[in-house]
Design an enzyme around this catalytic site. Structure first.
Site, PDB file in Angstrom:
ATOM      1  N   ASP A  70       0.876  -1.162   0.000  1.00 41.83           N
ATOM      2  CA  ASP A  70       0.000   0.000   0.000  1.00 41.83           C
ATOM      3  C   ASP A  70       0.925   1.226   0.000  1.00 41.83           C
ATOM      4  OD1 ASP A  70      -0.987   0.531   3.471  1.00 41.83           O
ATOM      5  OD2 ASP A  70       0.925   0.663   2.460  1.00 41.83           O
ATOM      6  N   ASP A  91      -8.548  -7.159   0.689  1.00 46.85           N
ATOM      7  CA  ASP A  91      -7.575  -7.392   1.767  1.00 46.85           C
ATOM      8  C   ASP A  91      -8.240  -7.016   3.086  1.00 46.85           C
ATOM      9  OD1 ASP A  91      -7.058  -4.261   1.480  1.00 46.85           O
ATOM     10  OD2 ASP A  91      -6.173  -4.961   3.382  1.00 46.85           O
ATOM     11  N   CYS A 134     -14.723 -27.556   7.119  1.00 41.47           N
ATOM     12  CA  CYS A 134     -13.432 -27.023   6.678  1.00 41.47           C
ATOM     13  C   CYS A 134     -12.399 -28.142   6.580  1.00 41.47           C
ATOM     14  CB  CYS A 134     -12.948 -25.966   7.676  1.00 41.47           C
ATOM     15  SG  CYS A 134     -11.367 -25.201   7.223  1.00 41.47           S
ATOM     16  N   CYS A 145      -9.029 -27.492   6.359  1.00 44.76           N
ATOM     17  CA  CYS A 145      -7.702 -26.901   6.544  1.00 44.76           C
ATOM     18  C   CYS A 145      -6.877 -27.752   7.500  1.00 44.76           C
ATOM     19  CB  CYS A 145      -7.834 -25.469   7.070  1.00 44.76           C
ATOM     20  SG  CYS A 145      -8.042 -25.300   8.857  1.00 44.76           S
ATOM     21  N   CYS A 150      -8.326 -27.819  11.085  1.00 37.24           N
ATOM     22  CA  CYS A 150      -9.566 -28.591  11.273  1.00 37.24           C
ATOM     23  C   CYS A 150      -9.347 -30.082  11.044  1.00 37.24           C
ATOM     24  CB  CYS A 150     -10.653 -28.063  10.326  1.00 37.24           C
ATOM     25  SG  CYS A 150     -11.160 -26.402  10.780  1.00 37.24           S
ATOM     26  N   HIS A 197      -6.617 -21.019  10.348  1.00 35.24           N
ATOM     27  CA  HIS A 197      -7.971 -21.402   9.904  1.00 35.24           C
ATOM     28  C   HIS A 197      -8.706 -20.216   9.276  1.00 35.24           C
ATOM     29  CE1 HIS A 197     -12.106 -22.786   9.851  1.00 35.24           C
ATOM     30  NE2 HIS A 197     -12.401 -21.633  10.462  1.00 35.24           N
TER      31      HIS A 197
END
Ligand code: 62D
Ligand code: ZN
Length: 371
Positions: free
Chosen positions: A92, A265, A303, A305, A308, A334
């Protein structure tokens, strides 16, 4: 070097699936960009970010300019080498943080005088300096130095900021010379539609490779945000990426995608993760709750991931209540996975023509504060 290609457009909503080609790889949009303020996505290693599906990450010019300084990062070979992230990076311009974090001293057409929120040292940031710093940091996408007015504000103040933002965008364009880095403009105008249209048309005239929508997610209502997106969607160039800054909450991501936004974002997944607030397929939950004390199931049944698949709610709750660093890491992991894959699923739905259905099902299941 830098090119955006539309892959599919939802005929009902205008939601877009695309590909953004950068020197460090092709980004499939819509995309959620994890925020790595000080050259690190807090608590995550680059390998873990790859594992959870991150494509492009953000870093903040204001922070890196103050510490360790752009020259040091340049000596390290640029941000990619310094932090070992081989994918695309967006920096940025410092515009927002100078206004929101620093002890603002004075703003003029020339630039902004501010005191560092770290050590009180005085600095003068200009469009030219912001561009020079971003060129040294070496991200794939740099942002114009803009003026993001707070909300609420008056039409007069917003009008002045639109004119300054356009003038500063012109100066950024003049100062920017790094060929392997794209410079995006930032549309301002607060919640005033005529100002948004003026800001957009002035910046489109300057012909940037991408356009960010700034000045939102600063306290205005979701309806106001969506109204501004509806105004800008038909006027921003169709064949260039649109980046909604600082967004956001899962439902805002889906609604932003429905209104033609390609890039997002937000610090929420990391910040919430550190205090145990999780995004799950059935809404938000805080893992510290006593009802999870003996819950040996995964954080989110839907989930897949790493967290999880390997840990229980009871364990993650224990970690957070014990102040263990792993607790913050696992919840951050997560949450980032959740948002990255939410927009990835939206992209798939846009391509196979089921986005309206996807949007309806997601909003039904994700009742805010379900737990
Ligand atoms: C690139 C710096 N300029 C710039 N950053 C922003 C960052 C934001 N972050 C949020 N909500 C969390 N709104 C934002 C607006 C802007 C904005 O209008 N401008
Ligand atoms: Zn998970």
């Amino acid at each position: 070097m830098f090119d955006y290609r539309l892959v599919a457009v939802c005929p009902h909503t205008g939601a877009r699936a695309g590909e953004l080609v950068t020197p460090h790889g092709v980004i499939e949009t819509p995309v959620f960009m994890p925020v790595g303020t000080q050259a690190t996505v807090k608590a995550m290693t680059p390998e873990e970010l790859v594992e959870l599906g991150a494509q492009i990450i953000l870093s903040n010019t204001y922070h890196l300019y103050l510490r360790p300084g752009a020259d040091l990062v340049a000596e390290a070979g640029g941000l990619h080498r310094f932090m070992r992230w081989q994918g695309p990076i967006l920096t940025d311009s410092g515009g927002f943080q100078v206004f929101s974090l620093s002890a603002l001293r004075q703003i003029s057409d020339e630039g902004v005088t501010f005191r560092s929120h770290r050590d009180g040292s005085s600095h003068f940031m200009t469009p030219e300096l912001s561009v020079a710093v971003q060129e040294k940091l070496g991200g794939d996408i740099a942002m114009c130095f803009d003026e993001c007015v707070p909300w609420p504000t008056t039409a007069e103040e917003a009008d002045r900021a639109v004119s300054r933002t356009t003038a500063w965008a012109r100066r950024c364009l003049e100062a920017h010379g790094r060929e392997d880095q794209a410079l995006f403009a930032i549309v301002q105008g607060s919640v005033f539609e005529p100002l948004r249209l003026r800001s957009a048309s002035e910046l489109i005239e300057l012909d940037f490779p991408g356009y960010a929508i700034g000045g939102l997610s600063v306290g205005e209502s979701h309806d106001a945000m969506y109204r501004i997106l509806d105004v800008l969607n038909p006027v921003l160039p169709r064949h260039k990426p649109r980046y909604l800054m600082g967004v956001g909450f899962p439902t805002n991501l889906v609604e932003g995608i429905a209104r033609g936004v390609d890039m997002f974002d937000c610090v929420l997944p990391s910040r919430n993760g550190r205090n145990g607030t999780l995004f799950t397929s059935s809404g938000r939950m805080n893992i510290k709750g006593s009802r999870f004390e003996r819950d040996f199931g995964p954080l989110d049944e839907a989930c897949d991931c790493y967290v999880c698949r390997n840990y229980s709610r009871a364990y993650v709750r224990h970690l957070h209540r014990s102040g263990e660093i792993l607790g913050a890491r696992l919840c951050t992991w997560h949450n980032l996975h959740f948002l990255v894959h939410l927009v990835r699923k939206a992209r798939k739905a846009i391509i196979d023509g089921s986005f309206p259905d996807f949007r309806r099902r997601f909003l039904e299941h994700f009742m805010e504060g379900a737990y």
